[in-house]
Design a protein around this motif. Structure first.
Motif, PDB file in Angstrom:
ATOM      1  N   LYS A  44       1.182  14.596  -1.066  1.00 13.48           N
ATOM      2  CA  LYS A  44      -0.653  14.769  -0.112  1.00 13.48           C
ATOM      3  C   LYS A  44      -1.410  14.293  -2.070  1.00 13.48           C
ATOM      4  N   LYS A  45      -2.245  13.794  -1.747  1.00 11.27           N
ATOM      5  CA  LYS A  45      -3.292  13.422  -2.631  1.00 11.27           C
ATOM      6  C   LYS A  45      -4.218  14.887  -3.328  1.00 11.27           C
ATOM      7  N   SER A  46      -3.782  14.861  -3.703  1.00  4.71           N
ATOM      8  CA  SER A  46      -5.252  16.286  -4.643  1.00  4.71           C
ATOM      9  C   SER A  46      -6.612  15.690  -4.753  1.00  4.71           C
TER      10      SER A  46
ATOM     11  N   ARG B 217       0.764   4.957   1.094  1.00  4.70           N
ATOM     12  CA  ARG B 217       0.718   6.117   1.931  1.00  4.70           C
ATOM     13  C   ARG B 217       1.142   7.380   1.307  1.00  4.70           C
ATOM     14  N   ASP B 218      -0.064   8.384   1.686  1.00  3.02           N
ATOM     15  CA  ASP B 218       0.527  10.335   0.958  1.00  3.02           C
ATOM     16  C   ASP B 218       1.164  10.312   2.523  1.00  3.02           C
TER      17      ASP B 218
ATOM     18  N   GLU C  23       1.201  -1.183  -0.002  1.00  4.17           N
ATOM     19  CA  GLU C  23      -0.317   0.251  -0.050  1.00  4.17           C
ATOM     20  C   GLU C  23       0.854   1.376  -0.073  1.00  4.17           C
TER      21      GLU C  23
ATOM     22  N   ASN D 239      -0.029  12.315   4.323  1.00  3.80           N
ATOM     23  CA  ASN D 239      -1.351  11.775   5.558  1.00  3.80           C
ATOM     24  C   ASN D 239      -1.576  10.597   6.347  1.00  3.80           C
ATOM     25  N   GLY D 240      -1.660   9.758   5.123  1.00  2.00           N
ATOM     26  CA  GLY D 240      -1.781   8.707   5.428  1.00  2.00           C
ATOM     27  C   GLY D 240      -3.397   7.676   4.518  1.00  2.00           C
ATOM     28  N   THR D 241      -3.256   8.974   3.707  1.00  2.00           N
ATOM     29  CA  THR D 241      -4.305   8.810   2.007  1.00  2.00           C
ATOM     30  C   THR D 241      -3.480   7.809   1.630  1.00  2.00           C
ATOM     31  N   LEU D 242      -4.723   6.314   1.198  1.00  2.00           N
ATOM     32  CA  LEU D 242      -4.064   5.288   0.231  1.00  2.00           C
ATOM     33  C   LEU D 242      -4.045   6.205  -0.998  1.00  2.00           C
ATOM     34  N   LEU D 243      -3.139   5.424  -2.412  1.00  2.00           N
ATOM     35  CA  LEU D 243      -2.256   6.550  -3.009  1.00  2.00           C
ATOM     36  C   LEU D 243      -2.970   5.513  -4.234  1.00  2.00           C
TER      37      LEU D 243
ATOM     38  N   ASP E 145      -3.226   8.736  -9.692  1.00  2.00           N
ATOM     39  CA  ASP E 145      -3.915   9.647  -9.071  1.00  2.00           C
ATOM     40  C   ASP E 145      -2.892  11.525  -9.356  1.00  2.00           C
TER      41      ASP E 145
END
Length: 173
Positions: A171-173, A107-108, A105, A110-114, A118
């Motif tokens: 970070k995911k946008s 993750r960015d 996995e 912030n812990g958001t799954l990439l 994306d």
């Protein structure tokens, strides 16, 4: 499986260490359930030598227990644990699960799954080695690629250069 059935199968004892207090059901996805004490479930601190109980538990004929023992031995950083894991003879259905590669996995910061494709934004200025430029904070990187064997890296195009970027700086946008 019902708690009553697990208690009967396990002989009213933890299926790792044999303790009788505080028993509860634990999952060994995708194969089934087993009965573990609080120490073996990770609910309390235990001395490192507590896990030597896995050497005996590795000989079980119960698939869920075998899988859980194999996985736990893989997390321990001791020579005896590596030797015990390598010496295990797994049932065919357990071996099939053990042979599957672990999912990686990404993750960015912030812990958001990439996911593949994306768009991410750089959260820090990054000096790009070998390309003589700095990727500036706030730069948007579209259609990223995930590095298959490294959850800490992604690939993306910045200023027409394909670069590897550490996930801790996006970070995911």
């Amino acid at each position: 499986m019902a708690l009553k059935d697990l208690m009967i199968r396990a002989g009213n004892a933890c299926e790792f260490c044999g303790a009788a207090d505080g028993l509860a059901v634990a999952e060994a996805d995708p194969i089934g359930e087993l009965l573990l004490c609080p120490a073996c479930r990770g609910a309390q601190e235990v001395p490192a030598d507590h896990w030597r109980c896995l050497e005996g538990a590795a000989w079980t004929a119960e698939p869920a227990v075998q899988l859980a023992v194999w996985r736990k031995l893989g997390t321990l950083d001791a020579a005896w644990a590596v030797e015990a894991r390598e010496g295990m003879t797994l049932l065919p259905e357990v071996q099939a699960i053990a042979d599957q590669p672990a999912a990686v996995e990404h993750r960015d910061s912030n812990g958001t799954l990439l996911a593949q494709g994306d768009t991410v934004v750089l959260i820090k200025d990054l000096v790009v080695k070998g390309a003589n430029f700095t990727a500036k904070r706030g730069t948007s990187v579209r259609k990223i690629s995930l590095v298959a064997d490294n959850p800490g890296q992604i690939e993306g195009r910045v200023e027409d250069q394909r670069i590897i970027i550490l996930t801790e700086f996006v970070k995911k946008s």
